[in-house]
Motif scaffolding. Structure first.
Motif, PDB file in Angstrom:
ATOM      1  N   VAL A   1       9.312  10.755   8.203  1.00  0.00           N
ATOM      2  CA  VAL A   1       8.075  10.195   8.756  1.00  0.00           C
ATOM      3  C   VAL A   1       8.411   8.778   9.221  1.00  0.00           C
ATOM      4  CG1 VAL A   1       5.723   9.459   8.205  1.00  0.00           C
ATOM      5  CG2 VAL A   1       6.632  11.588   7.226  1.00  0.00           C
ATOM      6  N   PRO A   2       7.957   8.368  10.410  1.00  0.00           N
ATOM      7  CA  PRO A   2       8.347   7.052  10.945  1.00  0.00           C
ATOM      8  C   PRO A   2       7.742   5.865  10.184  1.00  0.00           C
ATOM      9  CG  PRO A   2       7.627   8.540  12.695  1.00  0.00           C
ATOM     10  CD  PRO A   2       7.207   9.158  11.391  1.00  0.00           C
ATOM     11  N   LEU A   3       8.005   5.833   8.882  1.00  0.00           N
ATOM     12  CA  LEU A   3       7.524   4.769   8.006  1.00  0.00           C
ATOM     13  C   LEU A   3       8.660   4.394   7.060  1.00  0.00           C
ATOM     14  CD1 LEU A   3       4.062   6.364   7.119  1.00  0.00           C
ATOM     15  CD2 LEU A   3       4.420   4.435   8.658  1.00  0.00           C
ATOM     16  N   GLU A   4       8.723   3.123   6.650  1.00  0.00           N
ATOM     17  CA  GLU A   4       9.848   2.632   5.859  1.00  0.00           C
ATOM     18  C   GLU A   4      10.037   3.397   4.546  1.00  0.00           C
ATOM     19  OE1 GLU A   4       9.675  -1.552   5.235  1.00  0.00           O
ATOM     20  OE2 GLU A   4       9.735  -2.054   7.370  1.00  0.00           O
ATOM     21  N   LEU A   5       8.926   3.760   3.901  1.00  0.00           N
ATOM     22  CA  LEU A   5       9.036   4.460   2.623  1.00  0.00           C
ATOM     23  C   LEU A   5       9.763   5.786   2.787  1.00  0.00           C
ATOM     24  CD1 LEU A   5       8.317   4.650  -0.398  1.00  0.00           C
ATOM     25  CD2 LEU A   5       6.181   5.762   0.294  1.00  0.00           C
ATOM     26  N   TRP A   6       9.420   6.520   3.849  1.00  0.00           N
ATOM     27  CA  TRP A   6      10.055   7.819   4.077  1.00  0.00           C
ATOM     28  C   TRP A   6      11.533   7.656   4.441  1.00  0.00           C
ATOM     29  CZ3 TRP A   6       5.002   8.150   3.474  1.00  0.00           C
ATOM     30  CH2 TRP A   6       4.467   9.358   3.016  1.00  0.00           C
ATOM     31  N   VAL A   7      11.834   6.627   5.212  1.00  0.00           N
ATOM     32  CA  VAL A   7      13.232   6.356   5.545  1.00  0.00           C
ATOM     33  C   VAL A   7      14.031   6.120   4.266  1.00  0.00           C
ATOM     34  CG1 VAL A   7      14.788   4.729   6.680  1.00  0.00           C
ATOM     35  CG2 VAL A   7      12.720   5.493   7.862  1.00  0.00           C
ATOM     36  N   GLU A  55       7.262  -2.689  -8.450  1.00  0.00           N
ATOM     37  CA  GLU A  55       7.343  -2.612  -9.910  1.00  0.00           C
ATOM     38  C   GLU A  55       5.988  -2.775 -10.589  1.00  0.00           C
ATOM     39  OE1 GLU A  55       9.807  -4.587 -13.682  1.00  0.00           O
ATOM     40  OE2 GLU A  55      10.194  -5.241 -11.624  1.00  0.00           O
ATOM     41  N   ALA A  56       5.225  -3.799 -10.229  1.00  0.00           N
ATOM     42  CA  ALA A  56       3.927  -4.058 -10.877  1.00  0.00           C
ATOM     43  C   ALA A  56       2.910  -2.959 -10.568  1.00  0.00           C
ATOM     44  CB  ALA A  56       3.391  -5.428 -10.471  1.00  0.00           C
ATOM     45  N   VAL A  95       0.829  -1.203   0.000  1.00  0.00           N
ATOM     46  CA  VAL A  95       0.000   0.000   0.000  1.00  0.00           C
ATOM     47  C   VAL A  95       0.865   1.255   0.000  1.00  0.00           C
ATOM     48  CG1 VAL A  95      -0.236   0.251   2.512  1.00  0.00           C
ATOM     49  CG2 VAL A  95      -2.074   1.059   1.024  1.00  0.00           C
ATOM     50  N   ALA A  96       2.097   1.132   0.472  1.00  0.00           N
ATOM     51  CA  ALA A  96       2.997   2.283   0.521  1.00  0.00           C
ATOM     52  C   ALA A  96       3.312   2.835  -0.863  1.00  0.00           C
ATOM     53  CB  ALA A  96       4.289   1.909   1.242  1.00  0.00           C
ATOM     54  N   VAL A  97       3.106   2.053  -1.904  1.00  0.00           N
ATOM     55  CA  VAL A  97       3.439   2.510  -3.254  1.00  0.00           C
ATOM     56  C   VAL A  97       2.709   3.798  -3.610  1.00  0.00           C
ATOM     57  CG1 VAL A  97       1.624   1.219  -4.472  1.00  0.00           C
ATOM     58  CG2 VAL A  97       3.786   1.738  -5.639  1.00  0.00           C
ATOM     59  N   PHE A  98       1.522   4.023  -3.039  1.00  0.00           N
ATOM     60  CA  PHE A  98       0.736   5.208  -3.389  1.00  0.00           C
ATOM     61  C   PHE A  98       1.315   6.501  -2.822  1.00  0.00           C
ATOM     62  CE2 PHE A  98      -2.152   1.592  -3.726  1.00  0.00           C
ATOM     63  CZ  PHE A  98      -2.579   1.759  -5.026  1.00  0.00           C
ATOM     64  N   ASN A  99       2.308   6.381  -1.955  1.00  0.00           N
ATOM     65  CA  ASN A  99       3.025   7.555  -1.462  1.00  0.00           C
ATOM     66  C   ASN A  99       4.421   7.660  -2.058  1.00  0.00           C
ATOM     67  OD1 ASN A  99       1.452   7.172   1.687  1.00  0.00           O
ATOM     68  ND2 ASN A  99       1.193   8.934   0.340  1.00  0.00           N
ATOM     69  N   ALA A 100       4.771   6.748  -2.948  1.00  0.00           N
ATOM     70  CA  ALA A 100       6.128   6.764  -3.489  1.00  0.00           C
ATOM     71  C   ALA A 100       6.423   8.097  -4.187  1.00  0.00           C
ATOM     72  CB  ALA A 100       6.323   5.607  -4.462  1.00  0.00           C
ATOM     73  N   ALA A 141      16.146   5.697  -7.538  1.00  0.00           N
ATOM     74  CA  ALA A 141      17.061   4.551  -7.460  1.00  0.00           C
ATOM     75  C   ALA A 141      16.995   3.890  -6.092  1.00  0.00           C
ATOM     76  CB  ALA A 141      18.487   5.005  -7.764  1.00  0.00           C
ATOM     77  N   GLN A 142      16.900   4.702  -5.029  1.00  0.00           N
ATOM     78  CA  GLN A 142      16.827   4.149  -3.672  1.00  0.00           C
ATOM     79  C   GLN A 142      15.519   3.396  -3.459  1.00  0.00           C
ATOM     80  OE1 GLN A 142      19.445   4.681  -1.260  1.00  0.00           O
ATOM     81  NE2 GLN A 142      18.348   2.988  -0.278  1.00  0.00           N
ATOM     82  N   ILE A 143      14.410   3.948  -3.935  1.00  0.00           N
ATOM     83  CA  ILE A 143      13.106   3.292  -3.799  1.00  0.00           C
ATOM     84  C   ILE A 143      13.094   1.976  -4.571  1.00  0.00           C
ATOM     85  CG2 ILE A 143      10.634   3.468  -4.295  1.00  0.00           C
ATOM     86  CD1 ILE A 143      11.507   5.255  -2.000  1.00  0.00           C
ATOM     87  N   LYS A 144      13.639   1.985  -5.778  1.00  0.00           N
ATOM     88  CA  LYS A 144      13.685   0.760  -6.588  1.00  0.00           C
ATOM     89  C   LYS A 144      14.493  -0.323  -5.881  1.00  0.00           C
ATOM     90  CE  LYS A 144      14.855  -0.934 -11.216  1.00  0.00           C
ATOM     91  NZ  LYS A 144      15.394  -0.558 -12.569  1.00  0.00           N
ATOM     92  N   GLN A 145      15.574   0.075  -5.236  1.00  0.00           N
ATOM     93  CA  GLN A 145      16.425  -0.880  -4.519  1.00  0.00           C
ATOM     94  C   GLN A 145      15.726  -1.440  -3.289  1.00  0.00           C
ATOM     95  OE1 GLN A 145      20.505   0.412  -3.529  1.00  0.00           O
ATOM     96  NE2 GLN A 145      20.174  -0.379  -1.460  1.00  0.00           N
ATOM     97  N   ASP A 146      15.052  -0.563  -2.539  1.00  0.00           N
ATOM     98  CA  ASP A 146      14.457  -0.969  -1.259  1.00  0.00           C
ATOM     99  C   ASP A 146      13.086  -1.624  -1.407  1.00  0.00           C
ATOM    100  OD1 ASP A 146      16.691   0.069  -0.064  1.00  0.00           O
ATOM    101  OD2 ASP A 146      15.747   1.940   0.584  1.00  0.00           O
TER     102      ASP A 146
END
Length: 330
Positions: free
Chosen positions: A174-180, A320-321, A102-107, A310-315
């Motif tokens: 923000v204390p969430l993995e995507l933001w980190v 991708e889908a 669900v985090a993808v919608f904030n990417a 690049a960092q988001i793609k790696q983590d």
């Protein structure tokens, strides 16, 4: 875990007892969020509460608890999942503990513009969101709306034009993995800070910068503890509006239909509000003493896009889908 199951069981029993004769004809919903007074999300929640009451002829009433009154983000999400809080809103990524994708919608750097962001996060029509929502429902939460808060930008205590300017510096995440992950892409050291503690953390130097929509920066008077604003626009800030699934199923079909229409109407208003307010907010923050940096001033947005993507793609390789589905939304 046993206590959680017992609590959920009691909540289900109480709801079931109320539904012996069928769906409830009246409901009182507790709506929590962490937004401050004046922020678009706060305006949205207040308008939605009033609109829901009117649209359901008073059958459904909503009491809003803003500014973390019922706890921080994690407490709010847990409360909605358990049913002690009926509904709430926050970044989509706040639900990633339940369904990671669900985090993808904030990417960052994924939406063409605000209209694309709303279309891609429409619970009624977006294939990507519908797929995620099915998984969330199994966890006790359903996304029923969204809010557009505007683009997110970087504020700091010094000029930030490239990721190199933030290298090795503590920056609020923000204390969430995507933001980190995103803050790593900025080149900084991710330092989780809850929104209620952010002004103090900036003032004391726990972090030297942060990123948020202009509405949040202005409404929280971050100009008092930050000198510079870099217009990176790295995220189209869209928040998920979510509700406890048992409570949602306890409403009549007509009530649910009325609620989703109100939330959709308010989402469109939030986009219009955010679009119209950005120019005014930039002028306002300049008037409060902030130095605003744009690409004309040497801000290298392309460098941020390259490093962060690049960092988001790696983590997050699983993105991708759904990213392809989001890109395909017209």
């Amino acid at each position: 875990m046993l206590n959680i199951l017992k609590t959920r069981g009691l909540a289900a029993f109480a709801l079931g007892a109320a539904l012996v004769a069928g769906p409830v004809s009246a409901a009182e919903l507790r709506y929590a969020h962490v937004g401050a007074e004046g922020d678009i999300q706060t305006i949205y929640a207040a308008a939605a509460a009033e609109g829901i009451k009117t649209a359901t002829n008073g059958e459904v009433t909503v009491t809003v608890y803003p500014a973390s009154q019922l706890g921080g983000v994690a407490e709010m999400v847990d409360g909605v999942r358990m049913g002690s809080i009926s509904m709430g809103h926050h970044d989509f990524a706040s639900l990633a503990r339940l369904v990671p994708e669900v985090a993808v919608f904030n990417a960052p750097f994924i939406y063409r513009d605000g209209a694309h962001a709303l279309a891609a996060t429409d619970p009624a029509t977006s294939p990507a969101l519908q797929a995620v929502n099915d998984k969330l429902v199994a966890q006790g939460i359903r996304i029923i709306g969204r809010i557009y808060r505007g683009d997110r930008h970087i504020s700091s205590n010094f000029p930030v034009r490239t990721p190199a300017d933030l290298a090795g510096k503590p920056f609020r995440a923000v204390p969430l993995e995507l933001w980190v992950s995103m803050v790593k892409g900025f080149g900084a050291i991710p330092t989780p800070v809850e929104v209620a503690e952010l002004p103090t953390a900036l003032m004391t130097g726990v972090v030297v910068g942060q990123e948020n929509p202009l509405t949040m920066i202005a409404s929280n008077n971050l100009n008092e503890v930050q000198s510079h604003l870099s217009m990176t626009g790295h995220m189209r800030a869209v928040l998920a509006v979510f509700i406890n699934e048992e409570i949602w199923q306890g409403l009549t079909e007509a009530q649910r239909s009325s609620i989703t229409k109100v939330l959709d109407d308010e989402a469109k208003k939030s986009l219009q509000m955010a679009t119209e307010s950005e120019v005014k907010l930039v002028a306002d923050l300049k008037g409060r003493g902030m130095t605003v940096l744009t690409e004309a001033d040497g801000l290298d947005v392309a460098a941020f896009r390259e490093k962060v993507s690049a960092q988001i793609k790696q983590d997050f390789p699983a993105f991708e889908a759904p990213l392809a589905q989001i890109a395909a939304v017209k």
